[in-house]
Scaffold this active site. Structure first.
Site, PDB file in Angstrom:
ATOM      1  CG  PHE A 189      -1.853   1.240   1.180  1.00 54.18           C
ATOM      2  CD1 PHE A 189      -2.992   1.243   0.378  1.00 54.18           C
ATOM      3  CD2 PHE A 189      -1.550   2.391   1.898  1.00 54.18           C
ATOM      4  CE1 PHE A 189      -3.818   2.358   0.304  1.00 54.18           C
ATOM      5  CE2 PHE A 189      -2.371   3.513   1.825  1.00 54.18           C
ATOM      6  CZ  PHE A 189      -3.505   3.491   1.041  1.00 54.18           C
ATOM      7  CE  LYS A 214      -0.837   5.595   7.853  1.00 54.58           C
ATOM      8  NZ  LYS A 214      -0.498   4.950   6.599  1.00 54.58           N
ATOM      9  CG  ASP A 269       5.585   3.546   1.953  1.00 53.91           C
ATOM     10  OD1 ASP A 269       5.591   4.087   3.074  1.00 53.91           O
ATOM     11  OD2 ASP A 269       4.578   3.501   1.220  1.00 53.91           O
TER      12      ASP A 269
HETATM   13  C1  LIG Z   1      -0.774   5.258   5.193  1.00 52.50           C
HETATM   14  C2  LIG Z   1       0.251   4.840   4.212  1.00 52.50           C
HETATM   15  C3  LIG Z   1       0.459   5.555   3.019  1.00 52.50           C
HETATM   16  C4  LIG Z   1      -0.413   6.718   2.602  1.00 52.50           C
HETATM   17  O1  LIG Z   1      -0.336   7.804   3.466  1.00 52.50           O
HETATM   18  P1  LIG Z   1      -1.433   8.980   3.387  1.00 52.50           P
HETATM   19  O2  LIG Z   1      -0.954   9.987   4.377  1.00 52.50           O
HETATM   20  O3  LIG Z   1      -2.753   8.370   3.733  1.00 52.50           O
HETATM   21  O4  LIG Z   1      -1.419   9.483   1.996  1.00 52.50           O
HETATM   22  C5  LIG Z   1       1.477   5.136   2.179  1.00 52.50           C
HETATM   23  N1  LIG Z   1       2.256   4.090   2.491  1.00 52.50           N
HETATM   24  C6  LIG Z   1       2.090   3.378   3.630  1.00 52.50           C
HETATM   25  C7  LIG Z   1       2.999   2.240   3.923  1.00 52.50           C
HETATM   26  C8  LIG Z   1       1.071   3.718   4.514  1.00 52.50           C
HETATM   27  O5  LIG Z   1       0.886   3.002   5.618  1.00 52.50           O
END
Ligand SMILES: *Cc1c(COP(=O)(O)O)cnc(C)c1O
Length: 401
Positions: free
Chosen positions: A139, A255, A226
């Site tokens: 994701f 986050k 990420d």
């Molecule tokens: C939450 C998340 C995102 C997206 O972040 P947003 O602030 O909602 O755009 C991308 N990568 C990972 C691994 C995430 O957990």
């Protein structure tokens, strides 16, 4: 004729797009790992607003920093120097071993920056159609490029045509990445979560990230982590990649970087740190004085709270605690790294979220069958035990039904 609308009786949620299935509870106050709803009922938070409030709710020092900055200066634009942005950039670079930072306002924006870095880096290597390797079950966000990189058909459905240039392989399978590198010359980067979050708290095999590091180095591709969910001490190190003693070329954060204040960051080192130049990327809000003052306060508070060692200690306690509680229970398996914890059931278990809420505990279920726990890093041992007791009782009852 239009029926008369009594605006007083129209619930406000009717005016919101239905992007989320919202539970019928409204929180009005928080303190540490606890939240209070509009009726005064108290809940223990084992989700932290999806890995955001790592330092808990209404952290006094972060709130004070925000209030102080709010009365001083909010925004000037990136046409001028911003002292807190420079400080936060320096401190993130120091902690991660990367060199330069671009600030945005969310995770998706941080990943967009990373993807743009990869493409420009590819162009510099003379590749007309640069490709990025991404993973099944990943994701990366909800914007067009990041949903295209995401390995989840539900996230992509209906939004075709997708952004091109992504090649997908099985998460944790090093030989699949090696085979792609061997068969084509147009790969410029590998984008991967060191621990998959939305995908169900999937911890890759030991040596996987290190293997990716070696492959990327050998093929002059960028290794891009990420760490939007796994970063900022959650897994028991500042960044999850540090468990394998390597450094990526690019890393994204969001986050918990602002503990609830919107901020995202894309860090880079070496050649990747030099590709974005004036005119190639930008953000009006990104890294503004208010957001980066909060980010600096978050760094201070993490250090003051003895992180990331405390998260590591709690993670060990909870992994062992859950394994003991579920010993001999069929159809339940526990996994995790630090305070990213997943309890996989042998059946869909979304109903557990409501059951936990009724029991005064906030949890999440992802990938249909995985109870996901992302508690604040500052919980006490007693709070950790309370989370484990409640969750294990609910899960035991659920699988026995
Ligand atoms: C939450 C998340 C995102 C997206 O972040 P947003 O602030 O909602 O755009 C991308 N990568 C990972 C691994 C995430 O957990």
């Amino acid at each position: 004729m239009e029926p008369e609308r009594d605006t007083m009786n129209t619930t406000p949620v009717d005016a919101l797009m239905t992007t989320y299935k919202r539970m019928d509870v409204t929180f009005v106050r928080g303190e540490g790992a606890w939240l209070w709803d509009s009726t005064g009922r108290r809940y223990l938070d084992a989700l932290s607003g999806i890995a955001v409030c790592g330092l808990g709710h209404a952290h006094p020092q972060i709130a004070a920093a925000l209030c102080e900055q709010a009365q001083l200066l909010w925004h000037t634009s990136n046409l001028y120097r911003i002292a807190h942005q420079e400080e936060l950039g320096r401190r993130l670079a120091l902690r991660s071993g990367l060199e330069r930072v671009f600030f945005g306002n969310s995770g998706a924006e941080a990943n967009e920056a990373a993807i743009k870095v990869a493409r420009l880096y590819g162009r510099k290597r003379g590749l007309e159609l640069p490709h990025v390797i991404v993973m099944e079950g990943s994701f990366h966000g909800r914007t067009m490029a990041t949903l295209s990189a995401t390995g989840n058909a539900k996230v992509q459905a209906g939004f075709e045509p997708l952004v091109q240039g992504f090649l997908r392989v099985t998460y944790g399978d090093l030989s699949a990445v090696e085979a792609l590198f061997a068969s084509r010359r147009d790969i410029v980067a590998v984008l991967v979560e060191p621990v998959q979050g939305e995908g169900g708290i999937v911890v890759p095999p030991a040596g996987y990230l290190r293997g990716l590091r070696e492959l990327c180095t050998r093929h002059e591709a960028l290794l891009m982590f990420d760490e939007i969910q796994s970063g900022m001490c959650r897994t028991g190190t500042w960044f999850a990649f540090q468990h394998e003693g390597i450094v990526p070329d690019v890393m994204t954060l969001a986050k918990s970087l602002g503990n609830g204040f919107p901020i995202g960051a894309c860090l880079a080192a070496g050649a990747a740190a030099e590709v974005l130049q004036p005119g190639t990327h930008g953000s009006t809000f990104g890294g503004n004085p208010l957001a980066t003052r909060v980010g600096v306060a978050v760094m201070d508070a993490l250090e003051a709270a003895g992180q990331p060692a405390r998260a590591a200690e709690l993670g060990t306690r909870m992994l062992a605690g859950f394994r003991a509680r579920f010993a001999g229970v069929d159809g339940v398996s526990v996994r995790g790294l630090g305070l990213m914890l997943g309890i996989e059931l042998d059946r869909p278990c979304g109903d557990l979220v409501g059951q936990a809420l009724a029991a005064g505990l906030l949890i999440n279920v992802t990938a249909d069958r995985v109870v996901r726990l992302l508690p604040p890093l500052v919980i006490s041992d007693a709070e950790a035990d309370e989370i484990m007791d409640t969750v294990s009782e609910l899960v035991r009852r659920f699988v026995a039904a």
